[in-house]
Design an enzyme around this catalytic site. Structure first.
Site, short mmCIF file in Angstrom:
data_model
loop_
_atom_site.label_atom_id
_atom_site.label_comp_id
_atom_site.label_asym_id
_atom_site.label_seq_id
_atom_site.Cartn_x
_atom_site.Cartn_y
_atom_site.Cartn_z
N GLY A 99 3.45 5.28 7.76
CA GLY A 99 3.63 4.36 8.89
C GLY A 99 5.08 4.33 9.34
N PHE A 132 -0.15 7.45 12.72
CA PHE A 132 -1.30 7.68 13.60
C PHE A 132 -0.84 7.45 15.02
CE2 PHE A 132 -5.52 6.70 15.35
CZ PHE A 132 -6.25 7.72 14.76
N ALA A 167 -3.95 7.97 7.71
CA ALA A 167 -3.40 7.87 6.36
C ALA A 167 -4.45 7.42 5.33
CB ALA A 167 -2.22 6.89 6.34
N ALA A 197 0.17 -0.69 9.46
CA ALA A 197 -0.46 -1.88 10.05
C ALA A 197 -1.57 -1.33 10.93
CB ALA A 197 0.54 -2.67 10.87
N TYR A 229 4.39 -10.53 4.55
CA TYR A 229 4.96 -11.63 5.35
C TYR A 229 4.39 -12.94 4.84
CZ TYR A 229 6.45 -14.48 9.25
OH TYR A 229 7.03 -15.47 10.00
N TYR A 285 -2.09 -17.20 9.52
CA TYR A 285 -1.48 -16.06 8.83
C TYR A 285 -1.68 -16.16 7.31
CZ TYR A 285 1.09 -11.86 8.12
OH TYR A 285 1.39 -10.58 7.75
N LEU A 306 9.27 -10.26 13.10
CA LEU A 306 9.94 -9.52 14.17
C LEU A 306 8.92 -8.97 15.14
CD1 LEU A 306 12.73 -7.56 12.31
CD2 LEU A 306 13.05 -9.19 14.15
N VAL A 307 9.36 -8.76 16.37
CA VAL A 307 8.45 -8.21 17.36
C VAL A 307 8.19 -6.74 17.04
CG1 VAL A 307 8.08 -7.75 19.81
CG2 VAL A 307 9.46 -9.70 19.10
P1 NAI Z 1 3.86 -1.34 13.47
O1 NAI Z 1 2.62 -1.51 14.28
O2 NAI Z 1 5.16 -1.27 14.18
O3 NAI Z 1 3.73 0.02 12.59
C1 NAI Z 1 2.55 0.41 12.00
C2 NAI Z 1 2.63 1.85 11.53
O4 NAI Z 1 1.39 2.18 10.91
C3 NAI Z 1 2.82 2.89 12.66
O5 NAI Z 1 3.69 3.89 12.20
C4 NAI Z 1 1.43 3.48 12.83
O6 NAI Z 1 1.41 4.82 13.32
C5 NAI Z 1 0.93 3.43 11.42
N1 NAI Z 1 -0.53 3.48 11.29
C6 NAI Z 1 -1.44 2.57 11.70
N2 NAI Z 1 -2.69 2.99 11.37
C7 NAI Z 1 -2.55 4.19 10.74
C8 NAI Z 1 -3.46 5.11 10.17
N3 NAI Z 1 -4.77 4.91 10.14
N4 NAI Z 1 -2.95 6.25 9.63
C9 NAI Z 1 -1.60 6.50 9.66
N5 NAI Z 1 -0.71 5.64 10.17
C10 NAI Z 1 -1.18 4.50 10.71
O7 NAI Z 1 3.81 -2.47 12.37
P2 NAI Z 1 4.91 -3.31 11.56
O8 NAI Z 1 4.99 -4.67 12.14
O9 NAI Z 1 6.14 -2.53 11.36
O10 NAI Z 1 4.16 -3.50 10.18
C11 NAI Z 1 4.38 -2.68 9.04
C12 NAI Z 1 4.20 -3.53 7.80
O11 NAI Z 1 5.21 -4.57 7.79
C13 NAI Z 1 2.84 -4.24 7.75
O12 NAI Z 1 2.40 -4.27 6.42
C14 NAI Z 1 3.20 -5.64 8.20
O13 NAI Z 1 2.29 -6.63 7.74
C15 NAI Z 1 4.57 -5.81 7.57
N6 NAI Z 1 5.39 -6.90 8.12
C16 NAI Z 1 5.57 -7.04 9.48
C17 NAI Z 1 6.30 -8.12 9.96
C18 NAI Z 1 6.50 -8.31 11.43
O14 NAI Z 1 6.88 -9.41 11.84
N7 NAI Z 1 6.32 -7.32 12.24
C19 NAI Z 1 6.92 -9.10 9.06
C20 NAI Z 1 6.75 -8.80 7.66
C21 NAI Z 1 5.99 -7.74 7.22
#
Ligand code: NAI
Length: 403
Positions: free
Chosen positions: A59, A85, A123, A151, A236, A246, A284-285
């Site tokens: 990811g 993805f 993945a 995610a 989170y 959440y 974060l956004v």
């Molecule tokens: P994001 O949407 O920016 O990134 C998600 C990533 O997962 C992308 O690289 C996407 O290509 C990949 N992905 C999704 N489905 C896939 C699949 N089937 N196969 C391969 N890759 C796949 O998300 P974000 O916000 O960076 O989240 C990442 C982690 O951080 C999550 O576990 C989220 O819960 C956690 N998190 C996010 C916070 C936030 O406020 N954005 C705060 C704290 C934790």
């Protein structure tokens, strides 16, 4: 074609290739401005730390995963493999931002002398795991750090072929709270119906620890984790006001499962003296978080309060702090009572949270947000899709296939 912003129900449908490249290069520049010499004690220079040199990011194309890749390459000087993805561009349709980000990142990383390759695929599938193993063998030999930052709205279980969908819902009863859409700045009440049927278990299947475990089992079995390898995933917690949707909702159950998985993985990793951790990060956004009801309103107030105190961070600053101050500082890794690393520490400070609560109570339905930074939330959301950069002429015709 002219590439313009198109947003539907808080989801951006387009991305700008040069804008995404600009976003990536801004993050790289920030890391480079701290890695060698830093005059900010909150973000110490990384150059004298012992940091991982071969990193696998699951990811790693957007959000926290992309920042993990940028910090790995430009603070730790690591070679990186990303699995994500993403949709490729066509003559008439833009790629997803993660595709453009990846192209831009890999160009810059290679220019700086670091290996950088990606696998675009699911993945959760056995095929992608196998292809990743092959790539690790040929490119890096083994990896020292695995970051799991997926995610996803759905997951197909590779054993049964059944597809599960994750939902963001409260459990047991409906939840009503003030909210704001990213396409209008008026506060309104949003009501979210509780999870039905198997939605709690299904969300755990998608966003819990099962796939993380499958990855680590597989990498161990293939002997692709180096001695002392570290394995990290992100979680989170957030404020009480978002608990029903959440932390105490479907996604919170999945995160509890993920957090429990870390302890199990540490046991499995004992044979190579490895360790697994969950890092709790700041709100974060990102493409994933913008669609969570209530969260954009919380983020708008939080951003304002944290900016006023000079504590606001973007994903890359969070991950830089995770690497330099928590994981690889050379001291014992600091954790909370549950064994989690906390880089949401500034967000959760009492003074920040009590001010957010005070401002939350000032909001009135049908009126614009007060004491909040909705502009900042909009602007970050635009930028993660490559829009809103002053130096880019968005009226210019661009071939979406050119990066
Ligand atoms: P994001 O949407 O920016 O990134 C998600 C990533 O997962 C992308 O690289 C996407 O290509 C990949 N992905 C999704 N489905 C896939 C699949 N089937 N196969 C391969 N890759 C796949 O998300 P974000 O916000 O960076 O989240 C990442 C982690 O951080 C999550 O576990 C989220 O819960 C956690 N998190 C996010 C916070 C936030 O406020 N954005 C705060 C704290 C934790």
């Amino acid at each position: 074609m002219k590439i313009t912003k198109k947003v539907l129900r808080n989801v951006s449908l387009t991305a700008h290739p040069q804008g995404c490249a600009q976003y990536v290069s801004n993050q790289i520049e920030w890391v480079q401005a701290h890695a060698q010499v830093s005059d900010d004690s909150r973000y110490p220079a990384s150059k004298n730390l012992v940091l991982p040199k071969r990193v696998l990011i699951l990811g790693g194309s957007t959000g926290y995963g992309l920042s993990s890749r940028i910090v790995s390459a430009f603070a730790a000087q690591a070679d990186t493999i990303n699995v994500s993805f993403e949709r490729e561009p066509s003559e008439t349709r833009t790629a997803t931002p993660g595709w453009y980000n990846t192209m831009a990142f890999e160009r810059e990383a290679r220019k700086a002398g670091h290996k950088a390759e990606s696998i675009f695929g699911d993945a959760f599938s056995d095929e992608t795991k196998q292809a990743t193993a092959e790539l690790i063998k040929s490119l890096l030999g083994q990896v020292d750090l695995v970051i799991y930052s997926l995610a996803s709205p759905l997951r197909t279980d590779p054993k049964t072929g059944l597809t599960y969908r994750s939902v963001l819902k409260p459990i047991g009863k409906p939840f009503s709270a003030l909210s704001v859409d990213l396409d209008c700045d008026v506060v309104k009440t949003a009501t979210i119906e509780p999870a039905q049927g198997t939605q709690v278990e299904d969300t755990i299947k998608v966003m819990g620890g099962e796939d993380w475990s499958l990855w680590i089992d597989f990498l161990l079995q293939e002997k692709l984790l180096a001695e002392g390898a570290m394995v990290i995933s992100y979680s989170y917690i957030g404020p009480k006001v978002t608990y029903p949707v959440y932390r105490e909702g479907t996604i919170g159950k999945a995160k509890e499962d993920l957090e429990k998985t870390a302890a199990q993985l540490t046991k499995k990793l004992a044979s190579i003296k490895g360790r697994a951790f969950v890092s709790v990060n700041k709100a974060l956004v990102t493409r994933a978080s913008a669609v969570i009801p209530v969260v954009p309103l919380y983020m708008a107030i939080l951003y304002q309060v944290m900016k006023e105190r000079d504590l606001h961070e973007h994903c890359t600053q969070q991950i830089y702090r995770l690497f330099t101050e928590k994981l690889f500082s050379g001291k014992a890794i600091p954790t909370d009572d549950e064994g989690r690393i906390r880089v949401d520490d500034w967000e959760m400070q009492d003074d920040i949270q009590s001010e957010v609560e005070r401002r939350w109570d000032l909001q009135k339905e049908g009126e614009p947000l007060q004491g909040a930074d909705l502009e900042g939330v909009y602007s970050e959301y635009e930028q993660i899709h490559g829009f809103g950069f002053d130096n880019i002429d968005y009226d210019e015709d661009v071939d979406p296939r050119i990066i």
